[in-house]
Design a protein around this motif. Structure first.
Motif, PDB file in Angstrom:
ATOM      1  N   LYS A  73       0.842  -1.198   0.000  1.00 48.56           N
ATOM      2  CA  LYS A  73       0.000   0.000   0.000  1.00 48.56           C
ATOM      3  C   LYS A  73       0.880   1.252   0.000  1.00 48.56           C
ATOM      4  N   ALA A  74       1.947   1.252   0.802  1.00 46.09           N
ATOM      5  CA  ALA A  74       2.859   2.393   0.871  1.00 46.09           C
ATOM      6  C   ALA A  74       3.571   2.607  -0.468  1.00 46.09           C
ATOM      7  N   VAL A  75       3.942   1.521  -1.131  1.00 45.97           N
ATOM      8  CA  VAL A  75       4.585   1.629  -2.445  1.00 45.97           C
ATOM      9  C   VAL A  75       3.631   2.315  -3.418  1.00 45.97           C
ATOM     10  N   LYS A  76       2.377   1.893  -3.413  1.00 45.67           N
ATOM     11  CA  LYS A  76       1.368   2.498  -4.287  1.00 45.67           C
ATOM     12  C   LYS A  76       1.191   3.980  -3.956  1.00 45.67           C
ATOM     13  N   LYS A  79       3.128  16.159  -4.922  1.00 44.67           N
ATOM     14  CA  LYS A  79       4.320  16.867  -5.386  1.00 44.67           C
ATOM     15  C   LYS A  79       5.470  15.883  -5.471  1.00 44.67           C
ATOM     16  N   ARG A  80       6.426  16.195  -6.349  1.00 41.60           N
ATOM     17  CA  ARG A  80       7.594  15.334  -6.511  1.00 41.60           C
ATOM     18  C   ARG A  80       8.543  15.552  -5.333  1.00 41.60           C
ATOM     19  N   PRO A  81       8.912  14.473  -4.641  1.00 41.09           N
ATOM     20  CA  PRO A  81       9.883  14.592  -3.546  1.00 41.09           C
ATOM     21  C   PRO A  81      11.247  15.058  -4.073  1.00 41.09           C
ATOM     22  N   SER A  82      12.080  15.540  -3.176  1.00 47.93           N
ATOM     23  CA  SER A  82      13.435  15.961  -3.557  1.00 47.93           C
ATOM     24  C   SER A  82      14.241  14.742  -4.011  1.00 47.93           C
ATOM     25  N   ASN A  83      15.350  15.001  -4.646  1.00 46.31           N
ATOM     26  CA  ASN A  83      16.211  13.897  -5.095  1.00 46.31           C
ATOM     27  C   ASN A  83      16.674  13.045  -3.924  1.00 46.31           C
ATOM     28  N   GLU A  84      16.992  13.683  -2.784  1.00 41.74           N
ATOM     29  CA  GLU A  84      17.434  12.937  -1.606  1.00 41.74           C
ATOM     30  C   GLU A  84      16.310  12.038  -1.091  1.00 41.74           C
ATOM     31  N   GLU A  85      15.089  12.566  -1.098  1.00 43.63           N
ATOM     32  CA  GLU A  85      13.943  11.769  -0.650  1.00 43.63           C
ATOM     33  C   GLU A  85      13.685  10.602  -1.597  1.00 43.63           C
ATOM     34  N   LEU A  86      13.820  10.857  -2.888  1.00 45.27           N
ATOM     35  CA  LEU A  86      13.629   9.779  -3.873  1.00 45.27           C
ATOM     36  C   LEU A  86      14.689   8.691  -3.699  1.00 45.27           C
ATOM     37  N   LEU A  87      15.923   9.098  -3.434  1.00 41.23           N
ATOM     38  CA  LEU A  87      16.991   8.115  -3.210  1.00 41.23           C
ATOM     39  C   LEU A  87      16.701   7.274  -1.965  1.00 41.23           C
ATOM     40  N   LYS A  88      16.201   7.919  -0.916  1.00 45.10           N
ATOM     41  CA  LYS A  88      15.869   7.189   0.309  1.00 45.10           C
ATOM     42  C   LYS A  88      14.746   6.190   0.048  1.00 45.10           C
ATOM     43  N   LEU A  89      13.716   6.611  -0.686  1.00 39.64           N
ATOM     44  CA  LEU A  89      12.615   5.699  -1.049  1.00 39.64           C
ATOM     45  C   LEU A  89      13.151   4.510  -1.832  1.00 39.64           C
ATOM     46  N   TYR A  90      13.984   4.795  -2.830  1.00 43.19           N
ATOM     47  CA  TYR A  90      14.562   3.741  -3.669  1.00 43.19           C
ATOM     48  C   TYR A  90      15.351   2.745  -2.824  1.00 43.19           C
ATOM     49  N   ALA A  91      16.240   3.288  -1.968  1.00 44.21           N
ATOM     50  CA  ALA A  91      17.113   2.419  -1.173  1.00 44.21           C
ATOM     51  C   ALA A  91      16.302   1.555  -0.214  1.00 44.21           C
ATOM     52  N   LEU A  92      15.326   2.151   0.452  1.00 48.20           N
ATOM     53  CA  LEU A  92      14.502   1.377   1.386  1.00 48.20           C
ATOM     54  C   LEU A  92      13.696   0.307   0.646  1.00 48.20           C
ATOM     55  N   PHE A  93      13.171   0.661  -0.529  1.00 51.79           N
ATOM     56  CA  PHE A  93      12.406  -0.315  -1.315  1.00 51.79           C
ATOM     57  C   PHE A  93      13.297  -1.493  -1.714  1.00 51.79           C
ATOM     58  N   LYS A  94      14.479  -1.190  -2.230  1.00 49.90           N
ATOM     59  CA  LYS A  94      15.384  -2.251  -2.678  1.00 49.90           C
ATOM     60  C   LYS A  94      15.822  -3.132  -1.500  1.00 49.90           C
ATOM     61  N   ALA A  97      24.555   7.110  -7.529  1.00 48.15           N
ATOM     62  CA  ALA A  97      23.845   7.615  -6.351  1.00 48.15           C
ATOM     63  C   ALA A  97      22.870   6.575  -5.812  1.00 48.15           C
ATOM     64  N   LYS A  98      22.151   5.899  -6.713  1.00 45.15           N
ATOM     65  CA  LYS A  98      21.201   4.869  -6.288  1.00 45.15           C
ATOM     66  C   LYS A  98      21.943   3.703  -5.631  1.00 45.15           C
ATOM     67  N   HIS A  99      23.040   3.286  -6.232  1.00 47.58           N
ATOM     68  CA  HIS A  99      23.835   2.188  -5.690  1.00 47.58           C
ATOM     69  C   HIS A  99      24.340   2.537  -4.295  1.00 47.58           C
ATOM     70  N   ASP A 100      24.896   3.738  -4.152  1.00 45.73           N
ATOM     71  CA  ASP A 100      25.457   4.148  -2.862  1.00 45.73           C
ATOM     72  C   ASP A 100      24.384   4.264  -1.785  1.00 45.73           C
ATOM     73  N   ALA A 101      23.220   4.806  -2.148  1.00 51.02           N
ATOM     74  CA  ALA A 101      22.125   4.954  -1.180  1.00 51.02           C
ATOM     75  C   ALA A 101      21.667   3.583  -0.687  1.00 51.02           C
ATOM     76  N   TRP A 102      21.529   2.635  -1.600  1.00 51.64           N
ATOM     77  CA  TRP A 102      21.113   1.280  -1.227  1.00 51.64           C
ATOM     78  C   TRP A 102      22.197   0.617  -0.381  1.00 51.64           C
TER      79      TRP A 102
END
Length: 85
Positions: free
Chosen positions: A7-10, A17-32, A53-58
């Motif tokens: 549900k949270a992913v959806k 609004k579009r989250p900041s790049n840092e917020e998007l990276l955090k979402l990506y890393a937590l999801f992965k 950046a995505k690799h490092d955040a994860w």
């Protein structure tokens, strides 16, 4: 994956609004981390800064359990919903 995480992913894709790049990276890393566990891939080279950046955040989440990553993802999405409501 549990239903609350799904549900949270959806909901993360339905933010007003579009989250900041840092917020998007955090979402990506937590999801992965929640869905695949620790990052085992090689760090991208060259000039693919987005992939690096995505690799490092994860990679920063290495050792976090999938359950903890799911919990943190759900809480972060709720934070973003409040921030961008």
């Amino acid at each position: 994956m549990n239903a609350e995480f799904e549900k949270a992913v959806k909901e993360s894709k339905e933010l007003t609004k579009r989250p900041s790049n840092e917020e998007l990276l955090k979402l990506y890393a937590l999801f992965k981390q929640a869905s695949e566990g620790d990052n085992t891939g090689e760090r991208p080279g060259g000039f693919d800064f987005k992939a690096i950046a995505k690799h490092d955040a994860w990679n920063e989440l290495k050792g976090m359990s999938s359950q903890e990553a799911e919990k943190n993802y759900i809480e972060f999405v709720q934070e973003l919903q409040t921030k961008y409501a």
